[in-house]
Design a protein around this motif. Sequence first.
Motif, PDB file in Angstrom:
ATOM      1  N   PHE A  96      13.670  47.051  58.792  1.00 18.58           N
ATOM      2  CA  PHE A  96      14.067  48.004  59.000  1.00 18.58           C
ATOM      3  C   PHE A  96      13.460  48.314  60.631  1.00 18.58           C
ATOM      4  CE2 PHE A  96      12.608  53.320  58.774  1.00 18.58           C
ATOM      5  CZ  PHE A  96      14.127  53.286  58.661  1.00 18.58           C
ATOM      6  N   ALA A  97      12.394  47.800  61.248  1.00 11.83           N
ATOM      7  CA  ALA A  97      11.982  48.434  61.973  1.00 11.83           C
ATOM      8  C   ALA A  97      13.366  47.422  62.874  1.00 11.83           C
ATOM      9  CB  ALA A  97      10.562  47.958  62.221  1.00 11.83           C
ATOM     10  N   VAL A  98      13.256  46.475  63.140  1.00 10.51           N
ATOM     11  CA  VAL A  98      13.913  45.609  63.632  1.00 10.51           C
ATOM     12  C   VAL A  98      16.228  46.372  63.535  1.00 10.51           C
ATOM     13  CG1 VAL A  98      15.532  43.602  64.620  1.00 10.51           C
ATOM     14  CG2 VAL A  98      13.466  43.446  63.964  1.00 10.51           C
ATOM     15  N   ALA A  99      16.660  47.072  62.939  1.00 11.38           N
ATOM     16  CA  ALA A  99      17.712  47.933  62.791  1.00 11.38           C
ATOM     17  C   ALA A  99      17.392  49.184  62.755  1.00 11.38           C
ATOM     18  CB  ALA A  99      17.881  47.962  60.576  1.00 11.38           C
ATOM     19  N   VAL A 100      16.723  49.446  62.920  1.00  8.54           N
ATOM     20  CA  VAL A 100      15.956  51.001  64.221  1.00  8.54           C
ATOM     21  C   VAL A 100      16.352  50.835  65.280  1.00  8.54           C
ATOM     22  CG1 VAL A 100      14.526  52.235  65.031  1.00  8.54           C
ATOM     23  CG2 VAL A 100      14.527  52.345  62.274  1.00  8.54           C
ATOM     24  N   CYS A 101      15.431  49.221  66.085  1.00 13.11           N
ATOM     25  CA  CYS A 101      15.272  49.263  67.226  1.00 13.11           C
ATOM     26  C   CYS A 101      17.306  49.119  67.601  1.00 13.11           C
ATOM     27  CB  CYS A 101      15.039  47.921  67.506  1.00 13.11           C
ATOM     28  SG  CYS A 101      12.925  48.024  67.081  1.00 13.11           S
ATOM     29  N   ILE A 102      18.048  48.144  66.571  1.00 11.92           N
ATOM     30  CA  ILE A 102      20.165  47.813  67.500  1.00 11.92           C
ATOM     31  C   ILE A 102      20.606  49.288  67.478  1.00 11.92           C
ATOM     32  CG2 ILE A 102      21.513  47.152  66.278  1.00 11.92           C
ATOM     33  CD1 ILE A 102      19.795  44.561  65.160  1.00 11.92           C
ATOM     34  N   PHE A 103      20.120  50.320  66.389  1.00 13.65           N
ATOM     35  CA  PHE A 103      20.433  51.218  66.306  1.00 13.65           C
ATOM     36  C   PHE A 103      20.308  52.383  67.959  1.00 13.65           C
ATOM     37  CE2 PHE A 103      21.407  55.896  65.394  1.00 13.65           C
ATOM     38  CZ  PHE A 103      22.926  55.915  64.814  1.00 13.65           C
ATOM     39  N   ILE A 104      18.945  51.834  68.545  1.00 15.69           N
ATOM     40  CA  ILE A 104      19.222  52.603  69.289  1.00 15.69           C
ATOM     41  C   ILE A 104      19.434  52.155  70.963  1.00 15.69           C
ATOM     42  CG2 ILE A 104      16.364  53.366  70.791  1.00 15.69           C
ATOM     43  CD1 ILE A 104      15.197  53.256  68.617  1.00 15.69           C
ATOM     44  N   LEU A 135      18.778  35.190  67.410  1.00 19.69           N
ATOM     45  CA  LEU A 135      19.980  35.859  66.619  1.00 19.69           C
ATOM     46  C   LEU A 135      19.076  37.066  66.167  1.00 19.69           C
ATOM     47  CD1 LEU A 135      21.858  35.926  64.710  1.00 19.69           C
ATOM     48  CD2 LEU A 135      20.716  35.420  63.026  1.00 19.69           C
ATOM     49  N   ALA A 136      18.002  37.616  66.397  1.00 19.46           N
ATOM     50  CA  ALA A 136      17.597  38.733  66.399  1.00 19.46           C
ATOM     51  C   ALA A 136      18.146  39.892  67.729  1.00 19.46           C
ATOM     52  CB  ALA A 136      16.038  39.023  66.002  1.00 19.46           C
ATOM     53  N   VAL A 137      17.484  39.016  68.546  1.00 18.49           N
ATOM     54  CA  VAL A 137      17.579  40.274  69.990  1.00 18.49           C
ATOM     55  C   VAL A 137      18.812  40.088  70.302  1.00 18.49           C
ATOM     56  CG1 VAL A 137      17.432  39.664  72.172  1.00 18.49           C
ATOM     57  CG2 VAL A 137      15.305  39.347  71.032  1.00 18.49           C
ATOM     58  N   SER A 138      19.517  38.780  70.011  1.00 19.39           N
ATOM     59  CA  SER A 138      21.530  37.928  70.135  1.00 19.39           C
ATOM     60  C   SER A 138      21.939  40.183  69.343  1.00 19.39           C
ATOM     61  CB  SER A 138      21.737  37.679  70.062  1.00 19.39           C
ATOM     62  OG  SER A 138      21.938  36.766  68.591  1.00 19.39           O
ATOM     63  N   LEU A 139      21.249  39.880  67.833  1.00 20.24           N
ATOM     64  CA  LEU A 139      22.229  41.062  67.888  1.00 20.24           C
ATOM     65  C   LEU A 139      21.828  42.674  67.658  1.00 20.24           C
ATOM     66  CD1 LEU A 139      21.267  39.937  63.660  1.00 20.24           C
ATOM     67  CD2 LEU A 139      23.599  40.166  65.236  1.00 20.24           C
ATOM     68  N   LEU A 140      20.314  42.450  68.785  1.00 23.46           N
ATOM     69  CA  LEU A 140      19.705  43.903  69.505  1.00 23.46           C
ATOM     70  C   LEU A 140      20.679  44.093  70.888  1.00 23.46           C
ATOM     71  CD1 LEU A 140      17.359  46.462  70.030  1.00 23.46           C
ATOM     72  CD2 LEU A 140      17.259  44.608  71.351  1.00 23.46           C
ATOM     73  N   GLN A 141      20.948  42.763  71.514  1.00 28.31           N
ATOM     74  CA  GLN A 141      21.901  43.898  73.398  1.00 28.31           C
ATOM     75  C   GLN A 141      23.271  43.420  72.264  1.00 28.31           C
ATOM     76  OE1 GLN A 141      19.984  43.643  75.177  1.00 28.31           O
ATOM     77  NE2 GLN A 141      18.096  43.537  74.396  1.00 28.31           N
ATOM     78  N   THR A 142      24.127  42.954  71.217  1.00 30.12           N
ATOM     79  CA  THR A 142      25.714  42.984  71.151  1.00 30.12           C
ATOM     80  C   THR A 142      25.244  44.362  70.333  1.00 30.12           C
ATOM     81  OG1 THR A 142      25.303  40.790  70.096  1.00 30.12           O
ATOM     82  CG2 THR A 142      26.660  42.388  68.823  1.00 30.12           C
ATOM     83  N   ALA A 143      24.214  45.413  70.297  1.00 27.55           N
ATOM     84  CA  ALA A 143      24.899  46.286  69.847  1.00 27.55           C
ATOM     85  C   ALA A 143      25.335  47.345  71.477  1.00 27.55           C
ATOM     86  CB  ALA A 143      23.778  47.372  68.795  1.00 27.55           C
ATOM     87  N   TYR A 144      25.004  47.171  71.885  1.00 27.69           N
ATOM     88  CA  TYR A 144      24.728  47.306  73.368  1.00 27.69           C
ATOM     89  C   TYR A 144      26.751  48.337  73.368  1.00 27.69           C
ATOM     90  CZ  TYR A 144      23.865  49.252  78.077  1.00 27.69           C
ATOM     91  OH  TYR A 144      23.724  50.271  79.321  1.00 27.69           O
ATOM     92  N   PRO A 145      27.433  46.631  73.814  1.00 28.04           N
ATOM     93  CA  PRO A 145      28.695  46.568  74.032  1.00 28.04           C
ATOM     94  C   PRO A 145      29.289  47.505  72.561  1.00 28.04           C
ATOM     95  CG  PRO A 145      28.218  44.459  73.374  1.00 28.04           C
ATOM     96  CD  PRO A 145      26.738  45.222  73.985  1.00 28.04           C
ATOM     97  N   VAL A 146      29.238  47.164  71.680  1.00 31.84           N
ATOM     98  CA  VAL A 146      29.301  47.882  70.064  1.00 31.84           C
ATOM     99  C   VAL A 146      29.270  49.531  70.148  1.00 31.84           C
ATOM    100  CG1 VAL A 146      28.808  48.599  68.037  1.00 31.84           C
ATOM    101  CG2 VAL A 146      28.716  45.831  68.690  1.00 31.84           C
ATOM    102  N   GLY A 147      28.528  49.668  70.750  1.00 40.64           N
ATOM    103  CA  GLY A 147      27.531  51.243  71.094  1.00 40.64           C
ATOM    104  C   GLY A 147      28.901  51.972  72.254  1.00 40.64           C
ATOM    105  N   ALA A 148      28.870  50.737  73.602  1.00 43.84           N
ATOM    106  CA  ALA A 148      30.278  51.031  74.171  1.00 43.84           C
ATOM    107  C   ALA A 148      31.801  51.718  73.435  1.00 43.84           C
ATOM    108  CB  ALA A 148      29.972  50.185  75.847  1.00 43.84           C
ATOM    109  N   ILE A 149      31.824  50.425  72.723  1.00 46.91           N
ATOM    110  CA  ILE A 149      32.838  50.961  71.927  1.00 46.91           C
ATOM    111  C   ILE A 149      33.558  52.299  71.389  1.00 46.91           C
ATOM    112  CG2 ILE A 149      35.089  49.009  70.527  1.00 46.91           C
ATOM    113  CD1 ILE A 149      33.438  46.789  71.409  1.00 46.91           C
ATOM    114  N   LEU A 150      32.252  52.258  70.658  1.00 47.72           N
ATOM    115  CA  LEU A 150      32.331  52.839  69.954  1.00 47.72           C
ATOM    116  C   LEU A 150      32.986  54.421  69.924  1.00 47.72           C
ATOM    117  CD1 LEU A 150      30.074  51.918  66.855  1.00 47.72           C
ATOM    118  CD2 LEU A 150      32.557  51.877  66.582  1.00 47.72           C
ATOM    119  N   GLY A 151      31.192  54.411  71.253  1.00 48.40           N
ATOM    120  CA  GLY A 151      31.410  55.358  72.208  1.00 48.40           C
ATOM    121  C   GLY A 151      33.060  56.418  73.068  1.00 48.40           C
ATOM    122  N   GLY A 152      33.436  54.493  72.969  1.00 44.28           N
ATOM    123  CA  GLY A 152      34.511  55.051  73.771  1.00 44.28           C
ATOM    124  C   GLY A 152      35.988  55.544  73.119  1.00 44.28           C
TER     125      GLY A 152
END
Length: 441
Positions: A18-26, A142-159
């Motif tokens: 859950f803690a990792v998921a919160v970081c990914i969402f942030i 894998l965990a850190v790559s998922l964290l950083q993958t969230a960044y472009p996902v946020g950009a796509i959804l945000g757009g």
Amino acid sequence: MSQAISEADDRMTRQEVFAVAVCIFINMLDGFDVLVISFAGPAIAKAWNLAPAELGLLFSSGLAGMMLGSLFLAPLADRIGRRPVVLISLMLVSAGMLASSISNGLYVLAATRVISGLGIGAMLAGLTATVAEYTPERRRALAVSLLQTAYPVGAILGGMISAIMISQLGWRSVFVLGGVLPAMLIPVVFFALPESLAFLSSRQQPDGLARLNAARRRLGRSELGEMPPRTAGADRRAGSVLALLTPEYRRSTLLITFTYVMVMMTLYFALNWTPKVVVDAGLSEAVGIQASVLVNIGGVIGASIFGLLAVRYREVRTLRVYMLACIAGLVAFGMVDMHSALLWVAAFVMGCFLHGITIGLYTLLPRLYPAEVRSTGAGWAIGVGRLGAIVGPATAGYLFDSGFGAASVYALFALPVLLAFVAVSRIDDRPAHGRAVQSAQ
């Protein structure tokens, strides 16, 4: 010692997941907050009658704030803890975004973008260290790559969201959304995100064992009977930039920082200029935006695959393969017939490996430093790397103005990736005593 700190299994508790998921969402929100000015830029320019140079000021102000946050706020995470810095960063992002929504002029809006950038820059480094320290060694890449993958996902959804909100509610609405969402996460982080066990283990304080065991209980871990062994001089090095240049870390610091500068130079060239290059080839603005989105989609997929490969083959070896493929992708994109279907293939491939490299570097960073300087090392590599992000697009503009064509410019920007390949090949990513992540799990 009553209980070994290195519990051999690779299992994560539900609380840690859950803690990792919160970081990914942030980090997903960060992706939106960084690019919101790009989404709102045309509407702001029209409303305020801004010249291109003035709009460029708005674009660069957030980047400048991110650089300052990475350089000067991120090291605080090695002194006061990961959790307080994440909370401070969320407050800065929220305050800056809400202030942007009520700004009444160019320079006020630019100043508010710097404030948001400060928080985002500190958070990028802090979240990387936090997720690395919540995750067992085998799953860390894998965990850190998922964290950083969230960044472009946020950009796509945000757009996608921004296009609807701006057309219906005006440009200020996206800044309100960008300010409210981080504010809503502050109580979540405060109550649900314990301090990193590695950070607590690296500090020598009178109540250190009590604080460590309290965090372990919140993460569903059993208590320890005594503090784990610590590296000599950990307190003295904590948050110290000079510690990055000691003989133990100097080589890794110089190589990873140089690699970041080179990769950021090419990444931000591609992100900023690809839509314009497509339009200049005679295609519509809509097609230019679609090509840019496809670059980011390719990046999400490429980064996810990187995390899986790095688990088996380690980061440096995977980075080298990605860098060679990226060089080929950049050259191919510059040469492709943009009126053919190959445009979409080339855009996807370029984004897949270029974003994959960037996110791969984030997965490598936590391996290079111990807990007491991990956020500092990440912050300075990322912060100095922003210089490449500034130089790259400006250099490309000069080259295009000088008459260079797309094929030549994209080929030239493959050279920094080649130099990055040479540098990263000299980095030792094997776990070493005093450098490996002190998970305290």
